[in-house]
Write an enzyme that holds these catalytic residues in place. Sequence first.
Site, mmCIF file in Angstrom:
data_model
loop_
_atom_site.group_PDB
_atom_site.id
_atom_site.type_symbol
_atom_site.label_atom_id
_atom_site.label_comp_id
_atom_site.label_asym_id
_atom_site.label_seq_id
_atom_site.Cartn_x
_atom_site.Cartn_y
_atom_site.Cartn_z
ATOM 1 C CD GLU A 1 -11.189 12.470 0.328
ATOM 2 O OE1 GLU A 1 -10.782 11.322 0.501
ATOM 3 O OE2 GLU A 1 -11.521 13.229 1.267
ATOM 4 C CE LYS B 1 0.976 -2.324 0.108
ATOM 5 N NZ LYS B 1 0.341 -1.676 1.255
ATOM 6 C CG HIS C 1 25.051 5.701 -14.924
ATOM 7 N ND1 HIS C 1 23.931 6.482 -15.123
ATOM 8 C CD2 HIS C 1 25.446 5.261 -16.147
ATOM 9 C CE1 HIS C 1 23.671 6.535 -16.425
ATOM 10 N NE2 HIS C 1 24.570 5.802 -17.078
ATOM 11 C CB VAL D 1 -13.905 7.056 5.816
ATOM 12 C CG1 VAL D 1 -14.759 7.134 4.558
ATOM 13 C CG2 VAL D 1 -14.578 6.196 6.877
ATOM 14 N N GLY D 2 -10.685 5.728 6.854
ATOM 15 C CA GLY D 2 -9.731 5.817 7.958
ATOM 16 C C GLY D 2 -9.980 4.717 8.972
ATOM 17 N N GLY E 1 -7.192 -10.787 25.618
ATOM 18 C CA GLY E 1 -6.559 -10.325 26.852
ATOM 19 C C GLY E 1 -7.301 -9.108 27.377
ATOM 20 C CB VAL F 1 -20.503 8.937 1.032
ATOM 21 C CG1 VAL F 1 -21.532 7.826 1.193
ATOM 22 C CG2 VAL F 1 -19.647 8.707 -0.203
ATOM 23 C CB ALA G 1 3.388 -1.947 9.662
#
Length: 475
Positions: free
Chosen positions: A212, A58, A452, A278-279, A122, A246, A328
């Site tokens: 894609e 962001k 408004h 791709v994820g 851990g 691809v 998230a």
Amino acid sequence: MTEKFDVIVIGGGPGGYVAAIRAAQLGLTTACIDMNTGKDGKAALGGTCLNVGCIPSKALLDSSKHYHHLQHDYAAHGISVSDASIDVGTMMSRKDSVVKRLTGGVAQLFKANKVKHYHGRGRLLADRQVEFTPHDASDTLNLQAENIILASGSVPIAIPNVEFDGEYIIDNVGALDLQETPKRFGVIGAGVIGLELGSVWRRLGAEVILLEALPELLPMADTDIARQAGRLFKKQGLDIRLDTLVKSAAVENGEVKVVVEGKDGESELSFDRLLVAVGRRPYTEGLLDEDCGVELNEQGQISVNERSQTSVRGVWAVGDCVRGPMLAHKASEEGIAVAELIAGKAAHIHFDTVPWVIYTDPEIAWVGKTEQQLKEDGVDYRTGSFPFAATGRGLAMGDAAGMVKMLADAGTDEVLGVHIIGPGASELIAECVVTMEFHGASEDLARIVHAHPTLSEAVHEAALHVDGRAIHRGN
Ligand code: FAD
Ligand code: AMP
């Protein structure tokens, strides 16, 4: 010696750190083990989200948006600049400082809430024991707790014949830290991450091609919204090639050669950098000792029930490492719910009202069912919509592309889904989530006073339009 806690959390991302803070707030002695190390070599809490996901993306989306507006949109406001330029290094330092401020903030919150942070790996053993291996690989420690929360997150998926090298063929980490704008930027996968990071580099001047495999863009979004998004992205110069699989990629003489199979057979493309988006897949490497008893499902996710309990009593799992959307806020809400369940409180999450946001320009956001899902489920529904081009605020801002689309049950009028593409969609979706959470009707939204001129009037008008009584458009 074994250190004992009420709760041990493994993973310090938005699932884990939020669970740890909530558990501590509820009076439970809590430890959080997280192995992430920041760019400065020091522990950096916050997981993927704060370090290499939501926040840095962001930050770059905002910087690149300013640069793009400066070059393309300010002239209409009478503002002219000559020789606009972008210093990518400064943009990256700003992003790094935002990340550092937030990861440092989590460390402060741990201190304030007395959550003990262990920097290292851990590993869950049998009998709710955890083996901790410090970041510097010094002697391991044994920890024990009544309850253990696994929040180990996710990592990018790799595809066959396309090997990450961290320089030319990169994942989100690399794409968020390029030190100059590539001339030709290839992206495999036109999903959320591919579109967001492709937008960043496109706005800074790269030629961006998204490859894609699927025949349609954003199949999880409402079809009307996805179509409009496709048109707007094309106008921005994002070259999205659907139906393009691809097959392989290799670095040759300082560029990436990519072999793709499209409708017209195989062809080769060349890029300066290639992002593989791709994820993501759940990350559980080294997390579970073979005697710990926790089971994984066929997708490699930690198996949990609707209360986030694993197959072992007292062991819970939340976030990207379990079923459900990899978001998230979903991870954090699960973390809070688990901490509250451990403390003996009632807690639950409505997965049906988890909002989705794609931070492109315009933003895309939705909650609930799409029109295609309602059709498939045979639900009788009514639709209302409203374009931002008919809002005074959108026009005054010079940012009026897109629309709000609302779906409501034809019988009860309960809102079943809201889909927004347009300015501020990420914020506008919140009132729709609230409405759906309270099983509100489109009539409820239609009768609420909206200030408004605001963009939220588009939500109001879409609600009115469900009943054919929008004021500022034909019904
Ligand atoms: P993570 O954030 O992945 O955290 C897991 C942590 O556990 C990591 O620090 C990891 O190092 C640590 N860990 C793992 N195993 C162990 C172990 N054995 N011992 C110790 N530590 C361990 N989501 C949104 O909602 N909005 C967005 O805008 C958004 N943008 C994104 C942009 C990008 C580029 C990416 C990649 C993701 C984005 N996401 C976004 C998704 C979001 O980042 C994840 O859904 C979220 O981080 C999941 O949280 P988590 O706590 O489950 O796992
Ligand atoms: P997301 O899961 O939202 O990050 O999106 C990832 C996208 O990558 C999906 O739309 C997939 O269809 C796409 N994808 C997966 N494998 C390939 C491939 N080999 N070539 C092109 N696209 C792919």
